[in-house]
Scaffold this motif. Structure first.
Motif, PDB file in Angstrom:
ATOM      1  N   SER A  60      45.647   0.563   5.137  1.00 47.49           N
ATOM      2  CA  SER A  60      45.130   1.400   6.229  1.00 47.49           C
ATOM      3  C   SER A  60      43.696   1.821   5.908  1.00 47.49           C
ATOM      4  O   SER A  60      43.253   1.787   4.762  1.00 47.49           O
ATOM      5  CB  SER A  60      46.012   2.636   6.432  1.00 47.49           C
ATOM      6  N   ASP A  61      42.996   2.216   6.943  1.00 49.85           N
ATOM      7  CA  ASP A  61      41.595   2.613   6.774  1.00 49.85           C
ATOM      8  C   ASP A  61      41.425   3.747   5.772  1.00 49.85           C
ATOM      9  O   ASP A  61      40.483   3.744   4.974  1.00 49.85           O
ATOM     10  CB  ASP A  61      41.005   3.035   8.126  1.00 49.85           C
ATOM     11  N   GLN A  62      42.347   4.697   5.791  1.00 49.67           N
ATOM     12  CA  GLN A  62      42.235   5.858   4.906  1.00 49.67           C
ATOM     13  C   GLN A  62      42.219   5.444   3.437  1.00 49.67           C
ATOM     14  O   GLN A  62      41.350   5.870   2.669  1.00 49.67           O
ATOM     15  CB  GLN A  62      43.390   6.819   5.170  1.00 49.67           C
ATOM     16  N   TYR A  63      43.167   4.615   3.033  1.00 49.59           N
ATOM     17  CA  TYR A  63      43.262   4.228   1.624  1.00 49.59           C
ATOM     18  C   TYR A  63      42.176   3.221   1.233  1.00 49.59           C
ATOM     19  O   TYR A  63      41.621   3.295   0.139  1.00 49.59           O
ATOM     20  CB  TYR A  63      44.651   3.681   1.308  1.00 49.59           C
ATOM     21  N   GLN A  64      41.869   2.294   2.122  1.00 51.08           N
ATOM     22  CA  GLN A  64      40.824   1.325   1.819  1.00 51.08           C
ATOM     23  C   GLN A  64      39.468   2.008   1.684  1.00 51.08           C
ATOM     24  O   GLN A  64      38.688   1.671   0.790  1.00 51.08           O
ATOM     25  CB  GLN A  64      40.786   0.235   2.891  1.00 51.08           C
ATOM     26  N   ALA A  65      39.212   2.970   2.559  1.00 50.76           N
ATOM     27  CA  ALA A  65      37.946   3.708   2.473  1.00 50.76           C
ATOM     28  C   ALA A  65      37.876   4.512   1.180  1.00 50.76           C
ATOM     29  O   ALA A  65      36.838   4.515   0.495  1.00 50.76           O
ATOM     30  CB  ALA A  65      37.791   4.626   3.682  1.00 50.76           C
ATOM     31  N   ALA A  66      38.967   5.164   0.828  1.00 44.03           N
ATOM     32  CA  ALA A  66      38.989   5.952  -0.413  1.00 44.03           C
ATOM     33  C   ALA A  66      38.772   5.054  -1.626  1.00 44.03           C
ATOM     34  O   ALA A  66      37.971   5.366  -2.511  1.00 44.03           O
ATOM     35  CB  ALA A  66      40.307   6.711  -0.536  1.00 44.03           C
ATOM     36  N   PHE A  67      39.467   3.918  -1.662  1.00 45.81           N
ATOM     37  CA  PHE A  67      39.326   3.003  -2.802  1.00 45.81           C
ATOM     38  C   PHE A  67      37.904   2.435  -2.854  1.00 45.81           C
ATOM     39  O   PHE A  67      37.317   2.324  -3.937  1.00 45.81           O
ATOM     40  CB  PHE A  67      40.365   1.888  -2.730  1.00 45.81           C
ATOM     41  N   SER A  68      37.344   2.104  -1.717  1.00 51.34           N
ATOM     42  CA  SER A  68      35.976   1.568  -1.674  1.00 51.34           C
ATOM     43  C   SER A  68      34.964   2.600  -2.152  1.00 51.34           C
ATOM     44  O   SER A  68      34.030   2.266  -2.888  1.00 51.34           O
ATOM     45  CB  SER A  68      35.630   1.115  -0.261  1.00 51.34           C
ATOM     46  N   ARG A  69      35.134   3.850  -1.725  1.00 52.34           N
ATOM     47  CA  ARG A  69      34.210   4.905  -2.169  1.00 52.34           C
ATOM     48  C   ARG A  69      34.317   5.128  -3.675  1.00 52.34           C
ATOM     49  O   ARG A  69      33.299   5.288  -4.366  1.00 52.34           O
ATOM     50  CB  ARG A  69      34.471   6.207  -1.406  1.00 52.34           C
ATOM     51  N   VAL A  70      35.550   5.151  -4.185  1.00 51.08           N
ATOM     52  CA  VAL A  70      35.742   5.331  -5.627  1.00 51.08           C
ATOM     53  C   VAL A  70      35.096   4.166  -6.379  1.00 51.08           C
ATOM     54  O   VAL A  70      34.384   4.365  -7.370  1.00 51.08           O
ATOM     55  CB  VAL A  70      37.243   5.466  -5.977  1.00 51.08           C
ATOM     56  N   ALA A  71      35.328   2.950  -5.903  1.00 50.86           N
ATOM     57  CA  ALA A  71      34.748   1.773  -6.559  1.00 50.86           C
ATOM     58  C   ALA A  71      33.218   1.827  -6.531  1.00 50.86           C
ATOM     59  O   ALA A  71      32.560   1.496  -7.527  1.00 50.86           O
ATOM     60  CB  ALA A  71      35.254   0.499  -5.890  1.00 50.86           C
ATOM     61  N   ALA A  72      32.648   2.253  -5.405  1.00 50.36           N
ATOM     62  CA  ALA A  72      31.187   2.364  -5.306  1.00 50.36           C
ATOM     63  C   ALA A  72      30.653   3.417  -6.278  1.00 50.36           C
ATOM     64  O   ALA A  72      29.624   3.198  -6.934  1.00 50.36           O
ATOM     65  CB  ALA A  72      30.778   2.699  -3.868  1.00 50.36           C
ATOM     66  N   ASP A  73      31.342   4.538  -6.380  1.00 51.35           N
ATOM     67  CA  ASP A  73      30.929   5.581  -7.325  1.00 51.35           C
ATOM     68  C   ASP A  73      31.014   5.066  -8.758  1.00 51.35           C
ATOM     69  O   ASP A  73      30.108   5.306  -9.568  1.00 51.35           O
ATOM     70  CB  ASP A  73      31.787   6.838  -7.161  1.00 51.35           C
ATOM     71  N   ILE A  74      32.073   4.364  -9.058  1.00 52.01           N
ATOM     72  CA  ILE A  74      32.228   3.818 -10.414  1.00 52.01           C
ATOM     73  C   ILE A  74      31.090   2.841 -10.715  1.00 52.01           C
ATOM     74  O   ILE A  74      30.494   2.883 -11.796  1.00 52.01           O
ATOM     75  CB  ILE A  74      33.611   3.157 -10.586  1.00 52.01           C
ATOM     76  N   ARG A  75      30.778   1.957  -9.763  1.00 51.81           N
ATOM     77  CA  ARG A  75      29.669   1.012  -9.978  1.00 51.81           C
ATOM     78  C   ARG A  75      28.352   1.757 -10.204  1.00 51.81           C
ATOM     79  O   ARG A  75      27.542   1.370 -11.064  1.00 51.81           O
ATOM     80  CB  ARG A  75      29.550   0.053  -8.801  1.00 51.81           C
ATOM     81  N   ALA A  76      28.130   2.828  -9.434  1.00 54.10           N
ATOM     82  CA  ALA A  76      26.898   3.612  -9.604  1.00 54.10           C
ATOM     83  C   ALA A  76      26.858   4.263 -10.989  1.00 54.10           C
ATOM     84  O   ALA A  76      25.808   4.240 -11.659  1.00 54.10           O
ATOM     85  CB  ALA A  76      26.785   4.671  -8.512  1.00 54.10           C
ATOM     86  N   PHE A  77      27.969   4.815 -11.424  1.00 55.25           N
ATOM     87  CA  PHE A  77      28.024   5.440 -12.759  1.00 55.25           C
ATOM     88  C   PHE A  77      27.856   4.390 -13.856  1.00 55.25           C
ATOM     89  O   PHE A  77      27.204   4.641 -14.872  1.00 55.25           O
ATOM     90  CB  PHE A  77      29.338   6.208 -12.953  1.00 55.25           C
ATOM     91  N   GLU A  78      28.434   3.222 -13.651  1.00 55.44           N
ATOM     92  CA  GLU A  78      28.263   2.141 -14.636  1.00 55.44           C
ATOM     93  C   GLU A  78      26.798   1.711 -14.721  1.00 55.44           C
ATOM     94  O   GLU A  78      26.292   1.426 -15.812  1.00 55.44           O
ATOM     95  CB  GLU A  78      29.137   0.936 -14.273  1.00 55.44           C
ATOM     96  N   GLN A  79      26.128   1.668 -13.589  1.00 59.38           N
ATOM     97  CA  GLN A  79      24.705   1.305 -13.586  1.00 59.38           C
ATOM     98  C   GLN A  79      23.891   2.370 -14.320  1.00 59.38           C
ATOM     99  O   GLN A  79      22.994   2.037 -15.102  1.00 59.38           O
ATOM    100  CB  GLN A  79      24.186   1.129 -12.160  1.00 59.38           C
ATOM    101  N   GLU A  80      24.209   3.642 -14.066  1.00 59.93           N
ATOM    102  CA  GLU A  80      23.540   4.722 -14.800  1.00 59.93           C
ATOM    103  C   GLU A  80      23.763   4.551 -16.296  1.00 59.93           C
ATOM    104  O   GLU A  80      22.823   4.693 -17.088  1.00 59.93           O
ATOM    105  CB  GLU A  80      24.082   6.091 -14.371  1.00 59.93           C
TER     106      GLU A  80
END
Length: 188
Positions: A60-80
């Motif tokens: 569902s959109d709710q879970y996919q959006a949450a997982f995508s946001r978490v993944a994006a945050d993780i990628r940003a933190f990994e880049q930092e």
């Protein structure tokens, strides 16, 4: 299910009215065996159906959006972490330092949207654990769908879970137990 009960009842009535009792008992035993087999199939189909409902919920959109946001945050933190931590540490130490940095950044951002998304996802995996433990869902089917997602989520959220456990007793323990069982099943 009602048609199975009706079949058994009809068989039993016919068998009991027969004059030869050993044949009657054999017919009743066969009817009971068929009923048990059909009921087992019904339960298995129900477990698969419930498992697919969890898959649909995840998609569902709710879970996919949450997982995508978490993944994006993780990628940003990994880049930092990649930009901040020097490369001269050695491969294992560098990987550990970057992982620790990412985990700490997740904990630092736990009070905002990231924390809400992680709460949602971890609660989802808590529910999966209960569903599999109680035999309400098809465990192998759910493992195929969710093992990778849970593992990726868990690697980065262990510090977050530990910080939540400071205020919420047992937070994420069902999801952790589910992950541990998946790992154990893969090793055996």
């Amino acid at each position: 299910m009602r048609h199975v009960a009706k079949k058994i009842t009809d068989l039993a009535r016919k068998a009991l009215s027969a004059e030869d009792k050993p044949i009657t008992l054999m017919i009743i035993a066969a009817g009971v065996a068929i009923a048990i087999f059909e009921y087992w199939g019904f339960l298995e189909n129900k477990r698969v159906e419930v498992a697919y409902k969890h898959v649909e919920q995840w998609e569902s959109d709710q879970y996919q959006a949450a997982f995508s946001r978490v993944a994006a945050d993780i990628r940003a933190f990994e880049q930092e972490a990649h930009d901040i931590i020097p490369d001269d540490l050695g491969e294992a130490a560098l990987a550990t330092a970057r992982l620790n940095y990412t985990q700490n950044k997740i904990v630092e951002n736990a009070d905002g949207r990231l924390g809400q998304d992680l709460d949602l996802l971890i609660y989802f995996f808590d529910k999966l654990s209960v569903c599999v433990d109680r035999g309400l869902c098809d465990g192998p089917l759910l493992a195929q769908f969710f093992e990778g997602h849970l593992e990726r989520l868990w690697i980065y959220s262990t510090g977050f879970v530990a910080s939540r456990r400071g205020t919420i007793d047992g937070y994420g323990s069902l999801a952790q137990a589910y992950r541990d069982r998946l790992i154990q099943n893969n090793e055996s």
